[in-house]
Design an enzyme around this catalytic site. Structure first.
Site, short mmCIF file in Angstrom:
data_model
loop_
_atom_site.label_atom_id
_atom_site.label_comp_id
_atom_site.label_asym_id
_atom_site.label_seq_id
_atom_site.Cartn_x
_atom_site.Cartn_y
_atom_site.Cartn_z
N LYS A 179 -15.18 13.12 -49.37
CA LYS A 179 -14.47 13.51 -48.15
C LYS A 179 -14.83 12.55 -47.02
O LYS A 179 -15.95 12.55 -46.52
CB LYS A 179 -14.83 14.93 -47.71
N GLU A 254 -28.51 11.79 -44.23
CA GLU A 254 -28.84 10.74 -43.26
C GLU A 254 -28.21 11.16 -41.95
O GLU A 254 -26.99 11.11 -41.80
CB GLU A 254 -28.32 9.38 -43.74
N CYS A 288 -26.21 5.28 -35.96
CA CYS A 288 -27.25 6.31 -36.03
C CYS A 288 -28.63 5.75 -35.72
O CYS A 288 -29.49 6.44 -35.16
CB CYS A 288 -27.26 6.96 -37.40
N GLU A 388 -28.80 12.60 -28.85
CA GLU A 388 -28.09 11.45 -29.39
C GLU A 388 -26.70 11.35 -28.75
O GLU A 388 -25.87 12.25 -28.90
CB GLU A 388 -27.94 11.57 -30.91
#
Length: 495
Positions: A179, A254, A288, A388
């Protein structure tokens, strides 16, 4: 306008309810394609196809020899390489990144496939000397594929992150339900066109586009999926972890990061500025592992910030196809999220040194552009330091002692990446070992290689991708013990 479809059990197919969603070019806000919006039923069909192929097909993918799987993967890599221009343009139109960065992603994807095609032809497993209490025995281990793997990828590196999961999963002999992010499905669809033309049996690879709350949840919760590998936000990763726990399936995550870039006064200042630019503004800051927290020795802060701001102010923003310094953010909603973080940080005392606003000049008028932003005067509890942002935004904090620098670097719930800049080799090793992160650099920021493992500590995830460790994530270790004297149970007789 292109209409792109799901790929299930060897067939290209619309969603079960016939619904499509818009795919937007973030540089212009224009619709560039319509994509089939997969449903829970579509996800279930894909899972059943992958399960049947893995467990029931006696001539299936997992029963191909390692040599044959390797040869097929090498052909796929060659095909991808031959379509380098087409894939790079697709990635830029869909994601927004500068074309040169998209070319780099395609090149890395080719390298990843070839790496794992070679890795599976290397020796694996081990043999052991065992206790002779049961008589003469020989014990050894082999590596086997996990089974049906659900792979869920983000929008910041659509092709590269997809191949980062697909290559080792397929090399190991697994079947896949994939996906991609609904924001950026186009390069994934193109890659599945290559897979569909390969020698893989029907059901080996399946593609279902759609929402995380529908398709993603169906994959994570299914008892017929043996492993889920996800890259994305920590919040979504936590929900996948909870869903996977019900079936005790294997998991690889992750997740987010808020990574420190620690700069000492003796560092090469020009080099530190250059790498800091790479650390936070590469790929629009939608990375990231971005070095989004600069923690710098107080005595050089002003000069460093001046140089960094001068560089940031000169960055050219524009359509990625024209190779600007930086492209647009991936979507309007994400742009608004980033701008909201900046406003909240200002309310909490941060000072905007440069940038901090939507850029709408010239060709950027309708796109989702944010000027590179530096926030100074940031306290440890400022939202821009804690959360973040996933955009071209970096915070500045200062320290006086090494101990203070380490403490500030580790003052985060994340642990994905971090860096240290200094000419003192002993201090570099000392500090980098104290930074609680899975990926670290000394006097550089952000280089990644397929030969080296990638993954984080704490809320940045679990497991590793890339390298041999990445391949092992998609395998199980089976222990086999052989009785060399099956006619006698000597241990039992002794008692």
């Amino acid at each position: 306008m292109d209409r792109v479809l799901n790929y299930i059990d060897g067939n290209w197919t619309e969603a079960s309810d016939g619904v499509f969603f818009d795919v937007i070019n973030p540089a212009s806000g224009e619709i560039v394609a319509k994509a089939a919006k997969g449903t829970v039923d579509d996800a279930k069909r894909a899972i059943m196809a992958a399960k049947r192929e893995f467990y029931e097909n006696k001539n299936g993918w997992r029963r191909f020899s390692a040599v044959k799987r390797s040869e097929i993967l090498l052909k796929i890599a060659d095909k991808l390489e031959s379509l380098r221009d087409e894939f790079a343009r697709t990635e830029t139109i869909d994601n927004g990144k500068p074309l040169r960065e998209a070319y780099g992603d395609v090149d890395d994807a080719v390298s990843y496939i070839r790496y794992y095609a070679g890795a599976i032809r290397m020796p694996s497993g081990a043999s052991y000397e065992v206790n002779d209490g049961f008589g003469p025995m020989h014990s050894y281990t082999i590596k086997e594929p996990v089974g049906v793997c659900g792979l869920i990828t983000p929008w910041n590196y659509p092709l590269l992150m997809g191949v980062q999961k697909l290559a080792p999963a397929l090399a190991a002999g697994n079947t896949v339900v994939f996906k991609p992010s609904s924001e950026t499905p186009l390069s994934t669809v193109k890659f599945f066109e290559i897979l569909a033309e390969s020698e893989m049996p029907a059901g080996t690879v399946n593609l279902v586009m759609g929402g995380g709350s529908t398709v993603g949840s169906a994959i994570s919760e299914s008892p017929d999926v043996d492993m889920v590998s996800f890259t994305g936000s920590t919040e979504v990763g936590q929900s996948i972890y909870r869903a996977a726990a019900v079936n005790v399936k294997k998991i690889g995550l992750e997740l987010g990061g808020k990574s420190p870039n620690v700069i000492f006064a003796d560092a090469d200042l020009d080099g530190a500025v250059e790498w800091a630019m790479m650390g936070v503004f590469f790929n629009q800051g939608e990375v990231c592992s971005a070095g989004s927290r600069i923690i710098i020795e107080e005595s050089i802060k002003d000069e460093f910030v001046k140089r960094l701001a001068d560089r940031a102010d000169k960055m050219v923003l524009g359509n990625g196809l024209e190779n600007p310094d930086m492209g647009p953010l991936v979507s309007k909603s994400h742009m608004e999220k980033v701008l909201g973080f900046i406003e909240k940080a200002k309310e909490e005392g941060a000072k905007v040194v440069c940038g901090g606003y939507r850029y709408t000049e010239g060709q950027c008028a309708k796109g989702y552009f944010v000027r590179p932003t530096i926030l100074d005067n940031c306290s440890n509890d400022n939202i821009a330091v804690k959360k973040e942002i996933f955009g071209p935004v970096v915070t500045i904090q200062t320290f006086k002692t090494e101990e203070e620098a380490v403490k500030m670097a580790n003052d985060t719930e994340y642990g994905l990446a971090g860096a240290v800049f200094t000419k003192d080799g002993a201090r570099a090793l000392r500090v980098i070992k104290e930074i609680r992160a899975g990926i670290t650099w000394v006097n550089c920021y952000n280089p990644a290689f397929v030969e080296a493992p990638w993954g984080g500590y704490k809320k940045s995830g679990t497991g590793r991708e890339l390298s041999f460790e990445g391949l092992e994530e998609y395998t199980e270790t089976k222990q086999i013990t052989i009785n060399l004297n099956p006619g006698e149970l000597s241990w039992y007789k002794k008692r």
